[in-house]
Design a protein around this motif. Structure first.
Motif, PDB file in Angstrom:
ATOM      1  N   GLY A 236       0.779  -1.233   0.000  1.00 28.84           N
ATOM      2  CA  GLY A 236       0.000   0.000   0.000  1.00 28.84           C
ATOM      3  C   GLY A 236       0.803   1.270   0.000  1.00 28.84           C
ATOM      4  N   LEU A 237       0.493   2.118   0.959  1.00 29.59           N
ATOM      5  CA  LEU A 237       1.124   3.428   1.065  1.00 29.59           C
ATOM      6  C   LEU A 237       2.634   3.304   1.241  1.00 29.59           C
ATOM      7  CD1 LEU A 237       0.760   6.521   1.349  1.00 29.59           C
ATOM      8  CD2 LEU A 237       0.510   6.134   3.814  1.00 29.59           C
ATOM      9  N   GLY A 238       3.073   2.356   2.066  1.00 23.51           N
ATOM     10  CA  GLY A 238       4.508   2.196   2.287  1.00 23.51           C
ATOM     11  C   GLY A 238       5.260   1.870   1.016  1.00 23.51           C
TER      12      GLY A 238
ATOM     13  N   ASP B  43       0.041  13.509   7.412  1.00 27.92           N
ATOM     14  CA  ASP B  43      -1.254  12.853   7.279  1.00 27.92           C
ATOM     15  C   ASP B  43      -1.484  12.587   5.798  1.00 27.92           C
ATOM     16  OD1 ASP B  43      -3.885  12.011   7.255  1.00 27.92           O
ATOM     17  OD2 ASP B  43      -4.717  14.008   7.633  1.00 27.92           O
ATOM     18  N   PRO B  44      -1.463  11.310   5.373  1.00 25.16           N
ATOM     19  CA  PRO B  44      -1.647  11.017   3.944  1.00 25.16           C
ATOM     20  C   PRO B  44      -3.083  11.127   3.473  1.00 25.16           C
ATOM     21  CG  PRO B  44      -1.442   8.987   5.169  1.00 25.16           C
ATOM     22  CD  PRO B  44      -1.221  10.100   6.162  1.00 25.16           C
TER      23      PRO B  44
ATOM     24  N   SER C 188      -5.557   1.380   0.648  1.00 22.79           N
ATOM     25  CA  SER C 188      -4.459   0.548   1.128  1.00 22.79           C
ATOM     26  C   SER C 188      -5.059  -0.574   1.954  1.00 22.79           C
ATOM     27  CB  SER C 188      -3.499   1.379   1.999  1.00 22.79           C
ATOM     28  OG  SER C 188      -4.159   1.824   3.176  1.00 22.79           O
ATOM     29  N   GLY C 189      -4.190  -1.410   2.535  1.00 30.61           N
ATOM     30  CA  GLY C 189      -4.685  -2.467   3.401  1.00 30.61           C
ATOM     31  C   GLY C 189      -5.451  -1.922   4.577  1.00 30.61           C
TER      32      GLY C 189
ATOM     33  N   GLY D  54      -5.673   7.661  -4.062  1.00 32.26           N
ATOM     34  CA  GLY D  54      -4.768   6.588  -4.431  1.00 32.26           C
ATOM     35  C   GLY D  54      -3.476   6.686  -3.650  1.00 32.26           C
ATOM     36  N   PRO D  55      -2.692   5.609  -3.622  1.00 37.15           N
ATOM     37  CA  PRO D  55      -1.412   5.639  -2.909  1.00 37.15           C
ATOM     38  C   PRO D  55      -0.476   6.734  -3.409  1.00 37.15           C
ATOM     39  CG  PRO D  55      -2.013   3.385  -3.445  1.00 37.15           C
ATOM     40  CD  PRO D  55      -2.993   4.272  -4.155  1.00 37.15           C
ATOM     41  N   GLU D  56      -0.529   7.046  -4.696  1.00 36.31           N
ATOM     42  CA  GLU D  56       0.347   8.085  -5.241  1.00 36.31           C
ATOM     43  C   GLU D  56       0.085   9.426  -4.556  1.00 36.31           C
ATOM     44  OE1 GLU D  56      -1.750   6.265  -6.965  1.00 36.31           O
ATOM     45  OE2 GLU D  56      -0.570   4.956  -8.273  1.00 36.31           O
ATOM     46  N   GLU D  57      -1.196   9.751  -4.358  1.00 37.79           N
ATOM     47  CA  GLU D  57      -1.538  11.001  -3.670  1.00 37.79           C
ATOM     48  C   GLU D  57      -1.169  10.931  -2.198  1.00 37.79           C
ATOM     49  OE1 GLU D  57      -5.556  12.762  -5.145  1.00 37.79           O
ATOM     50  OE2 GLU D  57      -5.717  10.581  -5.305  1.00 37.79           O
TER      51      GLU D  57
END
Length: 234
Positions: free
Chosen positions: A16-18, A185-186, A191-192, A201-204
């Motif tokens: 995911g984000l990581g 703060d994303p 993500s999971g 999305g993870p890119e953002e």
């Protein structure tokens, strides 16, 4: 010094984000240690990113695992210049502050707060000795006292509030050393943890953590909480 001479360690890097944070840091020229509890999962991510990514077995809930992983990384690369404390969990979505059991609270704090603290204790003194470092604690607006409007997800909220406090303490302690410590703060990200219904999305989601992880030398931004590269109230 160019980013290509820097080494970043990202916890929770195997999904995911990581994973996206690792990908973006590698794209910016950093060597990236993709840290995950299972080395095989980190290796798979590294194959997708390329030679700038290096797998690292690390369980943030284990002091012994943190110590061994940091020894391995320093033995191989000499320095860890960027630390992104991204590993986290949320297992109390249906609970309120008056319904929370202590085991859930302890489990959440051990990953979201104590895990990040363990990594900081292991990595940041070396940054300070070298006169350069970037520490990014991935947090949530759920932990902001100013924005808190619900008792839902109590363990998660408290863990992020405490992580925000750790951010402030470390930033104050490290003032003038060249080590910048900030919280990111994303937003609600697919993500999971965030699930498939999240609007970002993870890119953002990775953009603000990566921005803080790559602040240029001479930038004094430290001790802040940011979303979409803008300050949020604590």
């Amino acid at each position: 010094m160019e980013h290509g001479n820097r080494t970043a360690l990202v916890t929770g890097g195997a999904r995911g984000l990581g994973t996206e944070i690792c990908r973006q840091l590698a794209h910016r020229g950093l060597r990236v240690l993709v840290a995950a509890r299972k080395r095989e999962a980190a290796e798979e991510v590294c194959r997708g990113i390329g030679p700038a990514a290096v797998p690292l077995a690390l369980d943030v809930t284990s002091a012994a695992s943190v110590a061994e992983a940091v020894r391995e990384a320093l033995g191989r690369f000499g320095t860890i210049d960027v630390l992104v404390n991204n590993a986290g969990l949320s297992v109390d979505a249906s609970r309120t502050a008056l319904e929370l059991d202590e085991d859930t609270l302890r489990t959440t704090l051990d990953t979201n707060l104590v895990g990040a603290w363990r990594l900081a204790e292991a990595v940041v003194p070396g940054m300070a000795r070298g006169g350069y470092g970037r520490v990014v604690n991935v947090t949530s607006s759920y932990g902001s006292l100013a924005l808190m409007d619900s008792g839902r997800r109590p363990a998660y909220r408290i863990s992020k509030t405490a992580l925000n406090a750790l951010t402030r303490m470390l930033a104050a302690e490290l003032a003038g050393t060249g080590v910048l410590v900030n919280a990111a703060d994303p937003g609600w990200t697919r993500s999971g943890m965030g699930g498939s219904a999240a609007p970002r999305g993870p890119e953002e989601g990775a953009d603000t953590p990566v921005w803080l992880a790559t602040l240029p030398e001479g930038d004094g931004t430290t001790g802040g909480l940011f979303a979409e590269r803008k300050p949020l109230p604590w």
